[in-house]
Write a protein that holds these residues in place. Structure first.
Motif, PDB file in Angstrom:
ATOM      1  N   VAL A   1      40.620  45.193  41.092  1.00  0.00           N
ATOM      2  CA  VAL A   1      40.696  44.668  42.507  1.00  0.00           C
ATOM      3  C   VAL A   1      41.338  43.138  42.534  1.00  0.00           C
ATOM      4  CG1 VAL A   1      39.465  44.406  44.570  1.00  0.00           C
ATOM      5  CG2 VAL A   1      38.956  46.412  43.400  1.00  0.00           C
ATOM      6  N   VAL A   2      40.288  42.134  41.957  1.00  0.00           N
ATOM      7  CA  VAL A   2      40.507  40.998  41.805  1.00  0.00           C
ATOM      8  C   VAL A   2      42.072  40.719  41.268  1.00  0.00           C
ATOM      9  CG1 VAL A   2      40.088  38.637  40.606  1.00  0.00           C
ATOM     10  CG2 VAL A   2      38.322  40.287  41.652  1.00  0.00           C
ATOM     11  N   TRP A   3      42.261  41.235  40.161  1.00  0.00           N
ATOM     12  CA  TRP A   3      43.466  41.232  39.590  1.00  0.00           C
ATOM     13  C   TRP A   3      44.640  41.265  40.282  1.00  0.00           C
ATOM     14  CZ3 TRP A   3      47.658  44.069  36.769  1.00  0.00           C
ATOM     15  CH2 TRP A   3      48.419  43.436  35.999  1.00  0.00           C
ATOM     16  N   VAL A   4      44.649  42.596  41.107  1.00  0.00           N
ATOM     17  CA  VAL A   4      45.833  43.090  41.910  1.00  0.00           C
ATOM     18  C   VAL A   4      45.962  42.553  43.270  1.00  0.00           C
ATOM     19  CG1 VAL A   4      46.804  45.193  42.942  1.00  0.00           C
ATOM     20  CG2 VAL A   4      46.048  45.198  40.620  1.00  0.00           C
ATOM     21  N   PHE A   5      44.832  42.625  43.888  1.00  0.00           N
ATOM     22  CA  PHE A   5      44.959  42.240  45.272  1.00  0.00           C
ATOM     23  C   PHE A   5      44.771  40.670  45.562  1.00  0.00           C
ATOM     24  CE2 PHE A   5      43.965  46.519  45.798  1.00  0.00           C
ATOM     25  CZ  PHE A   5      45.209  47.052  46.609  1.00  0.00           C
ATOM     26  N   GLN A   6      43.634  40.135  44.985  1.00  0.00           N
ATOM     27  CA  GLN A   6      43.354  38.576  44.927  1.00  0.00           C
ATOM     28  C   GLN A   6      44.369  37.885  44.286  1.00  0.00           C
ATOM     29  OE1 GLN A   6      39.229  37.390  44.719  1.00  0.00           O
ATOM     30  NE2 GLN A   6      39.878  35.965  43.179  1.00  0.00           N
ATOM     31  N   GLU A   7      44.609  38.115  43.094  1.00  0.00           N
ATOM     32  CA  GLU A   7      45.560  37.287  42.090  1.00  0.00           C
ATOM     33  C   GLU A   7      46.928  37.878  42.376  1.00  0.00           C
ATOM     34  OE1 GLU A   7      44.240  37.394  38.130  1.00  0.00           O
ATOM     35  OE2 GLU A   7      42.335  36.360  38.583  1.00  0.00           O
ATOM     36  N   GLY A   8      47.397  38.743  42.939  1.00  0.00           N
ATOM     37  CA  GLY A   8      48.695  39.214  43.342  1.00  0.00           C
ATOM     38  C   GLY A   8      49.498  40.007  42.247  1.00  0.00           C
ATOM     39  N   HIS A   9      48.845  40.216  41.326  1.00  0.00           N
ATOM     40  CA  HIS A   9      49.632  41.113  40.116  1.00  0.00           C
ATOM     41  C   HIS A   9      49.847  42.705  40.709  1.00  0.00           C
ATOM     42  CE1 HIS A   9      48.875  37.954  37.356  1.00  0.00           C
ATOM     43  NE2 HIS A   9      47.749  37.900  37.623  1.00  0.00           N
ATOM     44  N   LEU A  10      51.318  43.081  40.572  1.00  0.00           N
ATOM     45  CA  LEU A  10      51.510  44.195  41.125  1.00  0.00           C
ATOM     46  C   LEU A  10      51.169  44.610  42.664  1.00  0.00           C
ATOM     47  CD1 LEU A  10      50.375  46.552  37.974  1.00  0.00           C
ATOM     48  CD2 LEU A  10      52.443  45.196  38.403  1.00  0.00           C
ATOM     49  N   ALA A  11      50.585  43.570  43.471  1.00  0.00           N
ATOM     50  CA  ALA A  11      50.297  43.768  44.912  1.00  0.00           C
ATOM     51  C   ALA A  11      51.412  44.306  45.353  1.00  0.00           C
ATOM     52  CB  ALA A  11      49.828  42.458  45.415  1.00  0.00           C
ATOM     53  N   GLY A  12      52.611  44.023  45.210  1.00  0.00           N
ATOM     54  CA  GLY A  12      53.932  44.511  45.861  1.00  0.00           C
ATOM     55  C   GLY A  12      54.005  46.048  46.277  1.00  0.00           C
ATOM     56  N   TRP A  13      53.269  46.632  44.859  1.00  0.00           N
ATOM     57  CA  TRP A  13      53.234  48.212  44.661  1.00  0.00           C
ATOM     58  C   TRP A  13      52.412  48.883  46.079  1.00  0.00           C
ATOM     59  CZ3 TRP A  13      52.587  50.150  39.147  1.00  0.00           C
ATOM     60  CH2 TRP A  13      53.404  49.694  38.421  1.00  0.00           C
ATOM     61  N   PHE A  14      51.712  47.853  46.548  1.00  0.00           N
ATOM     62  CA  PHE A  14      50.742  48.431  47.790  1.00  0.00           C
ATOM     63  C   PHE A  14      51.288  47.870  49.042  1.00  0.00           C
ATOM     64  CE2 PHE A  14      48.531  48.180  43.610  1.00  0.00           C
ATOM     65  CZ  PHE A  14      48.139  49.745  43.328  1.00  0.00           C
ATOM     66  N   GLY A  15      52.368  47.238  49.195  1.00  0.00           N
ATOM     67  CA  GLY A  15      52.784  46.624  50.238  1.00  0.00           C
ATOM     68  C   GLY A  15      52.365  45.397  50.851  1.00  0.00           C
ATOM     69  N   THR A  16      51.526  44.741  49.918  1.00  0.00           N
ATOM     70  CA  THR A  16      50.931  43.362  50.264  1.00  0.00           C
ATOM     71  C   THR A  16      51.407  42.482  49.379  1.00  0.00           C
ATOM     72  OG1 THR A  16      48.944  42.392  50.708  1.00  0.00           O
ATOM     73  CG2 THR A  16      48.822  44.016  48.940  1.00  0.00           C
ATOM     74  N   GLY A  17      50.726  41.092  49.290  1.00  0.00           N
ATOM     75  CA  GLY A  17      51.051  39.836  48.205  1.00  0.00           C
ATOM     76  C   GLY A  17      49.810  39.404  47.849  1.00  0.00           C
ATOM     77  N   ARG A  18      49.640  38.330  47.317  1.00  0.00           N
ATOM     78  CA  ARG A  18      48.456  37.579  46.587  1.00  0.00           C
ATOM     79  C   ARG A  18      47.768  36.999  47.979  1.00  0.00           C
ATOM     80  NH1 ARG A  18      46.792  32.234  45.253  1.00  0.00           N
ATOM     81  NH2 ARG A  18      45.839  32.581  43.053  1.00  0.00           N
ATOM     82  N   LEU A  19      46.489  37.756  47.987  1.00  0.00           N
ATOM     83  CA  LEU A  19      45.666  37.179  49.076  1.00  0.00           C
ATOM     84  C   LEU A  19      44.816  36.088  49.039  1.00  0.00           C
ATOM     85  CD1 LEU A  19      44.760  40.897  50.294  1.00  0.00           C
ATOM     86  CD2 LEU A  19      46.587  39.222  51.166  1.00  0.00           C
ATOM     87  N   SER A  20      44.488  35.748  47.518  1.00  0.00           N
ATOM     88  CA  SER A  20      43.613  34.606  47.046  1.00  0.00           C
ATOM     89  C   SER A  20      42.113  34.899  47.326  1.00  0.00           C
ATOM     90  CB  SER A  20      43.957  33.542  47.785  1.00  0.00           C
ATOM     91  OG  SER A  20      45.247  33.018  47.438  1.00  0.00           O
ATOM     92  N   ALA A  21      41.715  35.903  48.067  1.00  0.00           N
ATOM     93  CA  ALA A  21      40.373  36.308  47.959  1.00  0.00           C
ATOM     94  C   ALA A  21      40.433  37.764  48.407  1.00  0.00           C
ATOM     95  CB  ALA A  21      39.739  35.604  49.300  1.00  0.00           C
ATOM     96  N   THR A  22      39.218  38.190  48.250  1.00  0.00           N
ATOM     97  CA  THR A  22      38.876  39.672  48.414  1.00  0.00           C
ATOM     98  C   THR A  22      37.969  39.976  49.628  1.00  0.00           C
ATOM     99  OG1 THR A  22      38.693  39.914  45.875  1.00  0.00           O
ATOM    100  CG2 THR A  22      37.725  41.764  47.134  1.00  0.00           C
ATOM    101  N   HIS A  23      38.191  40.984  50.500  1.00  0.00           N
ATOM    102  CA  HIS A  23      37.390  41.213  51.576  1.00  0.00           C
ATOM    103  C   HIS A  23      36.027  41.316  51.351  1.00  0.00           C
ATOM    104  CE1 HIS A  23      36.278  43.278  55.421  1.00  0.00           C
ATOM    105  NE2 HIS A  23      36.878  42.302  55.848  1.00  0.00           N
ATOM    106  N   VAL A  24      35.352  40.911  52.327  1.00  0.00           N
ATOM    107  CA  VAL A  24      33.798  40.947  52.113  1.00  0.00           C
ATOM    108  C   VAL A  24      33.222  42.237  51.976  1.00  0.00           C
ATOM    109  CG1 VAL A  24      33.468  38.831  53.302  1.00  0.00           C
ATOM    110  CG2 VAL A  24      33.258  40.767  54.460  1.00  0.00           C
ATOM    111  N   SER A  25      33.887  43.454  52.350  1.00  0.00           N
ATOM    112  CA  SER A  25      33.319  44.824  52.434  1.00  0.00           C
ATOM    113  C   SER A  25      33.607  45.252  50.903  1.00  0.00           C
ATOM    114  CB  SER A  25      34.095  45.644  53.295  1.00  0.00           C
ATOM    115  OG  SER A  25      35.241  45.882  53.264  1.00  0.00           O
ATOM    116  N   VAL A  26      34.430  44.644  50.149  1.00  0.00           N
ATOM    117  CA  VAL A  26      34.830  45.461  48.899  1.00  0.00           C
ATOM    118  C   VAL A  26      33.784  45.499  47.880  1.00  0.00           C
ATOM    119  CG1 VAL A  26      36.526  45.741  47.139  1.00  0.00           C
ATOM    120  CG2 VAL A  26      37.183  45.421  49.496  1.00  0.00           C
ATOM    121  N   PRO A  27      33.416  44.326  47.344  1.00  0.00           N
ATOM    122  CA  PRO A  27      32.563  44.256  46.066  1.00  0.00           C
ATOM    123  C   PRO A  27      31.243  45.227  46.327  1.00  0.00           C
ATOM    124  CG  PRO A  27      33.350  41.995  46.723  1.00  0.00           C
ATOM    125  CD  PRO A  27      33.513  42.997  47.957  1.00  0.00           C
ATOM    126  N   VAL A  28      30.541  45.084  47.323  1.00  0.00           N
ATOM    127  CA  VAL A  28      29.098  45.838  47.135  1.00  0.00           C
ATOM    128  C   VAL A  28      29.531  47.236  47.276  1.00  0.00           C
ATOM    129  CG1 VAL A  28      27.157  46.078  48.419  1.00  0.00           C
ATOM    130  CG2 VAL A  28      28.102  44.000  48.365  1.00  0.00           C
TER     131      VAL A  28
END
Length: 679
Positions: free
Chosen positions: A531-558
């Motif tokens: 999750v961190v590698w794709v959505f937070q750091e932006g690797h392959l994030a374009g496959w999911f219609g987004t880009g580098r977000l620099s952070a992870t939403h609070v609901s995700v880790p727990v």
């Protein structure tokens, strides 16, 4: 369970009524969802919100960007006329603009402030309709109830899209696994029951507490995944039992005694894991824990009653499996290969998973952001348009300071001046709310950064002779992380103790439950790292219609950690049930591991593939957090069903030998009393 075998039509009829009622009532949950996540009861942020609420509800703000040549007289005239008309709309308090873009000159900005109250939704829709008339198709309006409606509509759309995409694939894969429509359709029936139960459970919770838009997708993922897992396990065991005795009713009875026991322990263990969420005061996590436990109860009950009743009625149409030759098969060969190099296998697989988990060390949390929505939504389009045409206004979220003093007081003026002098504060806006004043401090650092956190701490450290409370995105993050950190040891204790106790009752072993907890942690680390590698750091994030977000939403880790751990235990129970059966029959640990892996390997692999399809369906979601949860769980399941279950677990069990089944004499006697029929 005898009534299930004796009165199958009655059982099916009761479930049919329950499912219809669940869907009829449960669909109402989509109109009751909220988009806020990360609130922390008892925190300073909550106290700030209470101060504002006591002073009276704040006005609702809408923002609009009109695309077009700001210097074009026709565009400007239409915008001026619309703005003038908006001032006369009931419920509109203030309209500012149209303000031309100084950066591009290709847009106009309009801001509308609405009176809070029951009619604000209708007023917002009327304002949006009128603004769209300035330049039809070239105006984006968002904020307030308009954005809330988009979040709710997206939640409904995501669930429908995921089910539409995954159901045909699930049916096709089940057909391949079972080779017949009847056997393939039964797990899907349990999945439909699980979805109906999920909606009904969440609707019930929405009557007493807030239910997040993310909860609907996460709970649906969990219910469908477990329903398919349990359905696959029960039907596969039924086919095995019929291979030795063609009588359907007796085969169903033995299936309940063996696979039914596995389902019961699996459900209890996954429920114990989700119970760890109940210790968190954050409403979203607590409601997810309660809802998850309710969903599991529905799925397990359906697997133990509805599914056997269907098997009694239609089991004669399901072909028995071919006779299994002990020690033969691809999974048994894998186990024998691992047995030749158990230490090397354990070190290689454990080291590889640890390497995959390295990115999780960079995990950073963030609150709701417009970038979490898809490009087609007005909220996301407004965010992007502001960044292009009005970058001076597209600033990081404010630090919000609520002061229990009127706007013209000495206390407010003094506090405002001191806040303005704090590092990274670029300006302070003042909003009067009767006896309360709200100071919004603009900062030059994103909310999730360490600099923004230090700014919040500096503001909170200021002395004042009146009550002051600090909130805003950064403050909410600070409070949320403190709450999670403070309650995490209790959650971990509940999860660990519950898992260890139930797995001990299931296996009679002391070592196997400990091993299960430790190996499952590896899968969780790798899942969160993905999750961190794709959505937070932006690797392959374009496959999911987004880009580098620099952070992870609070609901995700727990949620990823909890659900991934629960599913890992689920597969551990599947595997250990067959290994233990062979251990009790033969007393040979190596043979038990090989035969148990052969007996359960196909089921675990098929279940993981089917569950992976469910999670992959949610990668098409519009919400980035739901995509992130889907990706994390997909990675966790893939690793768990392959590297962990097929290699790491056999390696550790081979190394431990007979100690796998050791327990002190008092615990052995306790286990014998609590579980007199271990099979």
């Amino acid at each position: 369970m005898s009534v299930v075998v004796r009165r199958p039509l009655l059982v099916v009829a009761v479930w049919l009524v329950a499912v219809v009622a669940s869907f009829a009532v449960g669909v109402g949950v989509f109109d009751r969802l909220v988009s806020d996540v990360g609130g922390t009861p008892g925190s300073e942020s909550e106290r700030a919100g209470a101060l504002i609420e006591r002073a009276g509800p704040e006005p609702v703000d809408l923002t609009a960007v009109v695309h077009g040549d700001a210097a074009d007289p026709a565009v400007r005239s239409a915008a001026d006329a619309t703005v003038a008309g908006l001032r006369g709309v009931p419920g509109v308090l203030e309209v500012t603009g149209p303000v031309p873009s100084t950066r591009t000159g290709r847009a106009l900005l309009v801001r509308v402030r609405l009176a809070p109250g029951d009619g604000v939704d209708a007023t917002a829709r009327e304002v949006a309709r009128r603004l769209d008339g300035v330049a039809p198709g070239r105006v984006v309006v968002a904020g307030g109830p308009l954005t809330d409606d988009e979040f709710n509509a997206q939640a409904r759309s995501d669930v429908q899209r995921a089910e539409l995409l995954t159901t045909p694939v699930l049916l096709l894969l089940l057909l391949v696994v079972f080779g017949g429509f009847t056997a393939a359709g039964i797990p899907l029936v349990v999945a439909v029951v699980g979805v109906g139960g999920t909606l009904a459970v969440l609707y019930g919770f929405s009557l007493v507490t807030d239910v997040s838009v993310y909860a609907i997708q996460v709970a649906t993922m969990l219910s469908v995944g477990l329903a398919v897992d349990y359905g696959l396990l029960m039907v596969s065991r039924f086919r095995e039992e019929r291979a030795t005795d063609p009588d359907v009713r007796r085969a169903v009875g033995r299936t309940l005694a063996t696979a039914g026991r596995t389902v019961t322990y699996s459900g209890l263990t996954v429920g114990a894991v989700l119970a760890g969420l109940l210790v968190f005061p954050e409403p979203f996590l607590r409601s997810m824990g309660l809802a998850g436990i309710g969903v599991i109860a529905v799925v397990v009950l359906a697997a133990l009653t509805l599914l056997p009743a269907i098997l009694v009625l239609f089991g004669h149409r399901i072909r028995p499996t071919a006779a299994v030759v002990p020690g033969a098969g691809v999974f048994a060969r894998i186990a024998r290969g691992v047995r030749r190099r158990p230490l090397l296998t354990m070190l290689a697989t454990g080291g590889a998973v640890l390497m995959l988990a390295v990115p999780v060390l960079d995990l950073r949390l963030a609150q709701v952001d417009a970038r979490l929505l898809p490009d087609a939504t007005a909220t996301r389009q407004l965010h992007d348009a502001m960044a292009v045409h009005f970058p001076e206004l597209a600033r990081p979220a404010h630090v919000v300071v609520v002061v229990a003093a009127p706007v013209g007081s000495v206390e407010v003026r003094d506090l405002r001046a001191r806040i303005a002098g704090i590092a990274h504060v670029t300006g302070v806006e003042t909003t009067p709310l009767g006896p309360v004043t709200v100071l919004r401090a603009a900062i030059d650092r994103p909310a999730h950064t360490a600099a923004a956190r230090r700014t919040v701490e500096a503001v909170r450290a200021l002395d004042a002779p009146v009550e002051v409370a600090v909130t805003g995105h950064t403050a909410l993050l600070v409070d949320y992380e403190r709450t999670i950190t403070a309650h995490l040891p209790y959650a971990v204790t509940i999860i660990a103790v519950g898992t260890l106790l139930l797995l001990f009752l299931f296996t009679g072993s002391v070592l196997l439950p400990v091993k299960a907890v430790l190996t499952n942690v590896l899968s969780i680390g790798a899942a969160l790292a993905a999750v961190v590698w794709v959505f937070q750091e932006g690797h392959l994030a374009g496959w999911f219609g987004t880009g580098r977000l620099s952070a992870t939403h609070v609901s995700v880790p727990v949620l990823v950690a909890t659900i991934a751990f629960g599913l890992s235990v689920d597969y551990e129970v599947f595997l250990l049930s067959r290994i233990r059966e062979r251990w009790l029959e033969t007393g040979d640990n190596d043979r038990a591991v090989a035969d148990g892996l052969q007996g359960s390997g196909r089921i675990i692999t098929s279940a993981a593939l089917l569950l992976g399809v469910v999670f992959a369906g949610f990668l098409t979601a519009g919400f980035v957090p739901v995509q992130a949860i889907g990706l994390g769980l997909l990675v966790a399941v893939a690793l768990d069903a392959t590297v962990v279950r097929l290699l790491l677990v056999p390696a550790t069990m081979t190394l431990a030998g007979r100690y796998n089944w050791w327990a002190p004499a008092p615990l052995r006697r306790l286990h014998a009393r609590l579980d007199p029929h271990p099979r």
